[in-house]
Design an enzyme around this catalytic site. Structure first.
Site, mmCIF file in Angstrom:
data_model
loop_
_atom_site.group_PDB
_atom_site.id
_atom_site.type_symbol
_atom_site.label_atom_id
_atom_site.label_comp_id
_atom_site.label_asym_id
_atom_site.label_seq_id
_atom_site.Cartn_x
_atom_site.Cartn_y
_atom_site.Cartn_z
ATOM 1 N N ASP A 131 3.995 3.089 -4.115
ATOM 2 C CA ASP A 131 3.016 3.769 -4.962
ATOM 3 C C ASP A 131 2.971 2.938 -6.244
ATOM 4 O O ASP A 131 3.956 2.880 -6.990
ATOM 5 C CB ASP A 131 3.493 5.205 -5.236
ATOM 6 C CG ASP A 131 2.567 5.953 -6.183
ATOM 7 O OD1 ASP A 131 1.728 5.318 -6.851
ATOM 8 O OD2 ASP A 131 2.700 7.192 -6.250
ATOM 9 N N TYR A 190 -11.897 8.127 -13.661
ATOM 10 C CA TYR A 190 -12.012 6.850 -12.940
ATOM 11 C C TYR A 190 -12.665 5.784 -13.823
ATOM 12 O O TYR A 190 -12.168 4.661 -13.941
ATOM 13 C CB TYR A 190 -12.835 7.067 -11.671
ATOM 14 C CG TYR A 190 -13.086 5.813 -10.846
ATOM 15 C CD1 TYR A 190 -12.096 5.306 -10.007
ATOM 16 C CD2 TYR A 190 -14.309 5.143 -10.909
ATOM 17 C CE1 TYR A 190 -12.329 4.172 -9.245
ATOM 18 C CE2 TYR A 190 -14.548 4.004 -10.150
ATOM 19 C CZ TYR A 190 -13.553 3.522 -9.320
ATOM 20 O OH TYR A 190 -13.777 2.394 -8.562
ATOM 21 N N SER A 217 -14.643 -1.852 -11.824
ATOM 22 C CA SER A 217 -15.778 -1.170 -11.197
ATOM 23 C C SER A 217 -16.925 -1.146 -12.195
ATOM 24 O O SER A 217 -16.689 -1.081 -13.412
ATOM 25 C CB SER A 217 -15.385 0.260 -10.835
ATOM 26 O OG SER A 217 -16.547 1.033 -10.553
ATOM 27 N N ASP A 274 0.858 -1.196 0.000
ATOM 28 C CA ASP A 274 0.000 0.000 0.000
ATOM 29 C C ASP A 274 0.888 1.237 0.000
ATOM 30 O O ASP A 274 2.030 1.190 0.452
ATOM 31 C CB ASP A 274 -0.913 0.010 1.238
ATOM 32 C CG ASP A 274 -2.174 0.839 1.033
ATOM 33 O OD1 ASP A 274 -3.265 0.233 0.893
ATOM 34 O OD2 ASP A 274 -2.082 2.082 0.999
ATOM 35 N N LYS A 315 -10.976 2.387 -15.190
ATOM 36 C CA LYS A 315 -11.513 1.071 -14.818
ATOM 37 C C LYS A 315 -11.941 0.272 -16.050
ATOM 38 O O LYS A 315 -11.832 -0.956 -16.064
ATOM 39 C CB LYS A 315 -12.684 1.242 -13.848
ATOM 40 C CG LYS A 315 -12.247 1.629 -12.430
ATOM 41 C CD LYS A 315 -11.410 0.550 -11.770
ATOM 42 C CE LYS A 315 -11.205 0.815 -10.291
ATOM 43 N NZ LYS A 315 -10.275 -0.149 -9.668
HETATM 44 N N1 LIG Z 1 -15.785 1.441 -2.649
HETATM 45 C C1 LIG Z 1 -16.508 1.261 -3.752
HETATM 46 O O1 LIG Z 1 -17.722 1.571 -3.792
HETATM 47 C C2 LIG Z 1 -15.869 0.650 -4.981
HETATM 48 C C3 LIG Z 1 -16.695 0.336 -6.055
HETATM 49 C C4 LIG Z 1 -16.148 -0.250 -7.184
HETATM 50 C C5 LIG Z 1 -14.788 -0.509 -7.230
HETATM 51 N N2 LIG Z 1 -14.003 -0.189 -6.173
HETATM 52 C C6 LIG Z 1 -12.576 -0.474 -6.279
HETATM 53 O O2 LIG Z 1 -12.189 -1.362 -5.245
HETATM 54 C C7 LIG Z 1 -10.793 -1.168 -4.963
HETATM 55 C C8 LIG Z 1 -10.616 -1.029 -3.459
HETATM 56 O O3 LIG Z 1 -11.275 0.158 -3.058
HETATM 57 P P1 LIG Z 1 -11.821 0.375 -1.567
HETATM 58 O O4 LIG Z 1 -13.214 0.830 -1.716
HETATM 59 O O5 LIG Z 1 -11.483 -0.794 -0.739
HETATM 60 O O6 LIG Z 1 -10.964 1.664 -1.155
HETATM 61 P P2 LIG Z 1 -9.973 1.937 0.079
HETATM 62 O O7 LIG Z 1 -9.628 3.382 0.013
HETATM 63 O O8 LIG Z 1 -10.542 1.409 1.340
HETATM 64 O O9 LIG Z 1 -8.692 1.054 -0.308
HETATM 65 C C9 LIG Z 1 -7.831 1.433 -1.351
HETATM 66 C C10 LIG Z 1 -6.393 1.327 -0.846
HETATM 67 O O10 LIG Z 1 -5.523 1.631 -1.952
HETATM 68 C C11 LIG Z 1 -4.439 2.391 -1.446
HETATM 69 N N3 LIG Z 1 -3.844 3.182 -2.529
HETATM 70 C C12 LIG Z 1 -4.345 4.299 -3.107
HETATM 71 N N4 LIG Z 1 -3.498 4.743 -4.045
HETATM 72 C C13 LIG Z 1 -2.442 3.902 -4.060
HETATM 73 C C14 LIG Z 1 -1.232 3.859 -4.803
HETATM 74 N N5 LIG Z 1 -0.938 4.781 -5.732
HETATM 75 N N6 LIG Z 1 -0.371 2.850 -4.558
HETATM 76 C C15 LIG Z 1 -0.646 1.909 -3.620
HETATM 77 N N7 LIG Z 1 -1.759 1.904 -2.871
HETATM 78 C C16 LIG Z 1 -2.651 2.898 -3.103
HETATM 79 C C17 LIG Z 1 -5.050 3.262 -0.370
HETATM 80 O O11 LIG Z 1 -4.074 3.736 0.548
HETATM 81 C C18 LIG Z 1 -6.063 2.319 0.275
HETATM 82 O O12 LIG Z 1 -5.514 1.625 1.390
HETATM 83 C C19 LIG Z 1 -10.372 0.075 -5.769
HETATM 84 O O13 LIG Z 1 -9.736 -0.336 -6.946
HETATM 85 C C20 LIG Z 1 -11.693 0.734 -6.084
HETATM 86 O O14 LIG Z 1 -11.621 1.521 -7.244
HETATM 87 C C21 LIG Z 1 -14.501 0.376 -5.045
#
Ligand SMILES: NC(=O)c1ccc[n+]([C@@H]2O[C@H](COP(=O)([O-])OP(=O)(O)OC[C@H]3O[C@@H](n4cnc5c(N)ncnc54)[C@H](O)[C@@H]3O)[C@@H](O)[C@H]2O)c1
Length: 255
Positions: A62, A153, A140, A39, A157
């Site tokens: 990153d 976004y 997504s 992360d 995706k």
């Molecule tokens: N939450 C939703 O409604 C939703 C819906 C569809 C898809 N998603 C996708 O699910 C995945 C997880 O999302 P989540 O909702 O658990 O979010 P979250 O913010 O809880 O987790 C995402 C994690 O990614 C880390 N991160 C961000 N940028 C980064 C980088 N450049 N390098 C390394 N780590 C990085 C963040 O620190 C965080 O811990 C994502 O790809 C998100 O787009 C989420």
């Protein structure tokens, strides 16, 4: 009965400090795996890893930076002693009306979500070829339909979904690639991304009316554990004939 599909299996999960990545780590460890948690949020992912004792360790990277991905993956794979699977959960969101979206914000989204997914797959594939491993990239529903105020976004995706299909075709029967196309999920992704919601210039009523009409489930928001269960299935031998699938998990939002 607890299922135990991942004894002696070794995984990397990105975005593992929170949300889906943390829930996926929890699920894989509970089924016997060891997990390298990657992360950008260093202190947070280190604290999260403590929950798993010797079954997990954290690395900071990153994912949009190739040198950081390579050095984190080198360290992680050395610790794991090989690699059986990768789950790409790292991601951010951003909401903005398109004609006001600054190029830098568009670029950062493409760099993290699309290029980051490419870079982590690239780093993992040589190791996964040795183990006939599996990858779950997280897409997504925004990448399948017009999601207002999400030009960057949703475009990134959509790229993740098609990148997964390309990889599945290229490495067919040697490494399994699938995309978990997630619907709305109860996580702190907006806060973690420092995104503005509703977008600047849009009222919450306008946002909920338009966004809700198109993207938000009429039923309920999913829990990260419900997505993690599908990610675990896609990594497991139960999904042995699944390659290149875009698996939508959204309680009929896009049905
Ligand atoms: N939450 C939703 O409604 C939703 C819906 C569809 C898809 N998603 C996708 O699910 C995945 C997880 O999302 P989540 O909702 O658990 O979010 P979250 O913010 O809880 O987790 C995402 C994690 O990614 C880390 N991160 C961000 N940028 C980064 C980088 N450049 N390098 C390394 N780590 C990085 C963040 O620190 C965080 O811990 C994502 O790809 C998100 O787009 C989420």
């Amino acid at each position: 009965m607890t299922i135990h599909r991942f004894d002696n299996k070794r995984f990397i999960v990105t975005g593992a400090a929170d949300g889906l990545g943390l829930a996926t780590t929890r699920r894989l460890v509970s089924e016997g795996a060891r997990v390298a948690m990657v992360d950008i949020a260093g202190e947070k992912v280190a604290a999260a890893a403590e929950e798993f004792g010797d079954s997990a360790r954290s690395w900071v990277a990153d994912i949009s930076k190739e040198s950081e991905v390579q050095s984190a993956f080198d360290g992680a794979i050395e610790w794991l002693g090989g690699l059986d699977g990768l789950v790409n959960c790292a991601g951010i969101v951003d909401f903005c009306i398109t004609h006001e979206l600054p190029l830098e914000r568009w670029q950062r989204m493409i760099d993290v979500v699309l290029t980051g997914t490419f870079l982590t797959n690239k780093a993992a594939i040589p190791h996964l070829l040795e183990t006939n491993g599996a990858v779950v990239n997280v897409g997504s529903i925004g990448g399948m339909a017009g999601a207002p105020w999400q030009a960057a976004y949703a475009s990134a995706k959509a790229g993740v979904i098609n990148l997964t299909k390309v990889l599945a075709s290229e490495y067919v029967s040697r490494v399994r690639f699938n995309c978990l196309v997630a619907g709305n999920m109860s996580t702190d992704i907006v806060g973690n991304s420092e995104a503005t919601l509703p977008p600047d210039g849009i009222t919450m009523d306008e946002f909920l009316e338009e966004y809700g009409r198109r993207v938000i489930s009429p039923n309920r928001i999913g829990e990260p554990e419900e997505m993690a269960a599908v990610a675990a299935f896609l990594l497991s031998d139960d999904a042995s004939y699944m390659e290149g699938s875009a698996v939508v998990v959204d309680e009929a939002t896009t049905a």
